[in-house]
Enzyme design. Structure first.
Site, short mmCIF file in Angstrom:
data_model
loop_
_atom_site.label_atom_id
_atom_site.label_comp_id
_atom_site.label_asym_id
_atom_site.label_seq_id
_atom_site.Cartn_x
_atom_site.Cartn_y
_atom_site.Cartn_z
N GLU A 196 -19.79 1.05 8.36
CA GLU A 196 -20.15 0.46 9.65
C GLU A 196 -21.65 0.53 9.90
O GLU A 196 -22.20 -0.32 10.60
CB GLU A 196 -19.39 1.16 10.78
CG GLU A 196 -19.36 0.38 12.07
CD GLU A 196 -18.42 0.97 13.11
OE1 GLU A 196 -18.35 0.41 14.21
OE2 GLU A 196 -17.77 2.00 12.82
N HIS B 164 -7.05 9.85 -12.39
CA HIS B 164 -6.07 9.06 -13.11
C HIS B 164 -6.11 7.59 -12.71
O HIS B 164 -5.32 6.78 -13.22
CB HIS B 164 -4.66 9.63 -12.88
CG HIS B 164 -4.51 11.02 -13.41
ND1 HIS B 164 -4.01 11.30 -14.65
CD2 HIS B 164 -4.85 12.23 -12.87
CE1 HIS B 164 -4.01 12.61 -14.86
NE2 HIS B 164 -4.52 13.19 -13.79
N LYS C 34 -13.05 -8.59 17.04
CA LYS C 34 -12.40 -8.25 18.31
C LYS C 34 -12.26 -9.46 19.21
O LYS C 34 -11.26 -9.62 19.92
CB LYS C 34 -13.17 -7.14 19.02
CG LYS C 34 -13.02 -5.76 18.42
CD LYS C 34 -13.76 -4.73 19.25
CE LYS C 34 -13.57 -3.33 18.69
NZ LYS C 34 -14.31 -2.32 19.49
#
Length: 491
Positions: A325, A346, A460
């Site tokens: 951010e 892994h 938003k």
């Protein structure tokens, strides 16, 4: 440098002792970033690292004078020096809530959630919700919500909460709602559910069971808290959410769980004092920013934060948000990746070892655990593991880390080790402040504002428009007028 661990001494000095503080200082080993270890093609030259001292002096000036981009949101620099009275007030509220119920629900998202959880996951028993209240030292179980709009998870949480007034502390619950504006959708919706249940079971007394951490003067949540009579803690105007872990946003949940928040802040203060010196040879945060910046300029666009203890997994999630951010804007920014080893060797380890040369690894290395476990000897050696009998698990982890770092270096893959002497509230406070300061410094080296988040506001607008919020009708209209997809491209 790294050896097998040993149990802590019962006479460990208090966190206020300067000698003990120095013994807990974090160290950064960046040998495997340099050309001497991984060659001149992939490695950094010492002259390039120390040659950025002049630019860092300017960065330091922008930070200390708060004259850089977004400087009005550098209030996190002051948090290590907050008054004891403020911390005592947070602790008193935490003790009050802990005594009211054995279930505590924290509502928050992003910076209003990840920092607090990172602290608790790092410092408390990883199975704390499953052990007795007595073993939790009379601190409540913690539940985290308001960080998504997941219907199944919300249904499950509501099913765990009482539907009528509890007779004792075991089924009683309290809530801490964290939102600066009170309009963050996920948190606000979750609080609507919690508030309804609280009023259902406690009636006029429900306010006693709620704390609101929000803006000191304005906002939707502030208005609700005032009207209902909830205890409140302010989120400072000059501190952004992802930099707010050392405010009540992070400190109150931590204190409710039993974390020593005075020690946490003391650790941050120790790091802040250390970082007042702009010299790269002394300032670990600035040095980390320089190493990251030079790597990025060398097309290392992926930053792997690899914790070698599960206790720091949520810390890597917190840093993921802080980095993404803060630095992902203006077409720039590294891509943060959070991992825990040896588990993720892994998967992610394969990619680092042989994938694109776009990654740099930061290893979070715990040198001394709180407890150590010795591999037992088993009669018959059916599993073939007797060569490990008598070894401490911590010794095995450090051997694995060193072996992995060498395997990377052997293939000219850069990495660095952030060495943590012991994981406690003091060292965690150091970690938090280090990465907050380093992130701002890295942003200024990139020429961006690391303290805003315009991209978040964009999504938003369309989300709220789609959900029918009246003041976002224009975004809904734009969304509805978008080019429609073709069935040719759907299988």
């Amino acid at each position: 440098m790294l050896h097998g661990s040993s149990p802590l001494s019962a006479s460990t000095p208090t966190y206020t002792d300067p000698a003990w503080q120095r013994s807990m200082a974090l160290k950064l080993d960046f040998n495997n970033m340099m050309e001497g270890a991984i060659g001149h093609v992939e490695g950094l030259e010492a002259g390039d690292v120390w040659g950025l001292q002049g630019r860092m002096m300017d960065v330091h000036r922008q930070i200390s004078e708060r004259s850089g981009r977004g400087g009005e949101f550098l209030g996190f620099l002051d948090l290590p020096y907050q008054g004891q009275d403020d911390l005592d007030a947070i602790q008193a509220a935490a003790d009050r809530l802990a005594a009211l119920g054995d279930r505590h629900v924290v509502l928050g998202i992003g910076g209003s959630y990840l920092g607090a959880r990172a602290v608790i996951e790092a410092l408390k028993n990883p199975y704390r919700n499953d052990i007795s209240r007595q073993r939790r030292k009379n601190r409540p179980r913690l539940f985290w919500e308001g960080n998504s709009i997941d219907t199944d998870v919300m249904h499950a949480l509501m099913g765990m909460l009482p539907a009528q007034r509890p007779e004792g502390i075991d089924d009683a619950f309290t809530v801490n709602v964290i939102s600066k504006s009170g309009t963050t959708l996920e948190t606000a919706v979750a609080f609507r559910f919690m508030q309804q249940r609280l009023k259902q079971i406690y009636g006029a007394d429900h306010a006693e069971y709620v704390v609101a951490t929000t803006d000191a003067q304005k906002g939707t949540l502030k208005g609700i808290a005032d009207a209902e009579g909830y205890q409140q803690f302010p989120i400072p105007d000059d501190v952004g959410g992802r930099y707010s872990v050392l405010t009540a946003v992070g400190l109150l949940p931590a204190a409710i769980a039993g974390v020593n928040i005075h020690e946490l802040v003391a650790g941050a203060r120790f790091m802040a004092d250390r970082c007042k010196n702009p010299d790269l040879h002394a300032n670990i945060a600035y040095l980390y920013a320089v190493l990251r910046h030079l790597s990025y300029k060398s097309r290392r666009t992926v930053s792997v934060m690899a914790s070698w203890t599960k206790r720091l997994e949520y810390f890597t999630f917190w840093y993921d948000q802080l980095c993404a951010e803060s630095l992902g804007k203006d077409g720039q920014g590294v891509i943060p990746v959070a991992t825990v080893n040896t588990r993720d060797l892994h998967s992610r380890g394969q990619q680092v070892q042989e994938g694109p040369r776009s990654m740099v690894v930061t290893n979070l290395v715990l040198e001394t655990p709180d407890w150590d476990v010795v591999v037992p000897k088993v009669e018959g050696n059916a599993d073939g593991l007797d060569y490990l009998a008598g070894k401490h698990l911590s010794e095995m982890v450090l051997s694995a880390m060193e072996g992995t770092a060498y395997a990377y270096a052997r293939e000219q893959r850069p990495s660095m080790n952030l060495l943590i002497p012991q994981l406690n509230a003091f060292t965690l406070g150091q970690l938090i402040y280090l990465f907050e300061l380093a992130t701002v410094a890295e942003g200024y080296l990139m020429g961006i504002n690391p303290l805003d988040q315009p991209g978040v506001e964009s999504y938003k607008n369309f989300m709220f428009g789609n959900l029918g919020r009246a003041d976002k009708a224009a975004y809904k209209a734009e969304f509805d007028a978008r080019p429609k997809g073709s069935s040719d491209f759907m299988v």
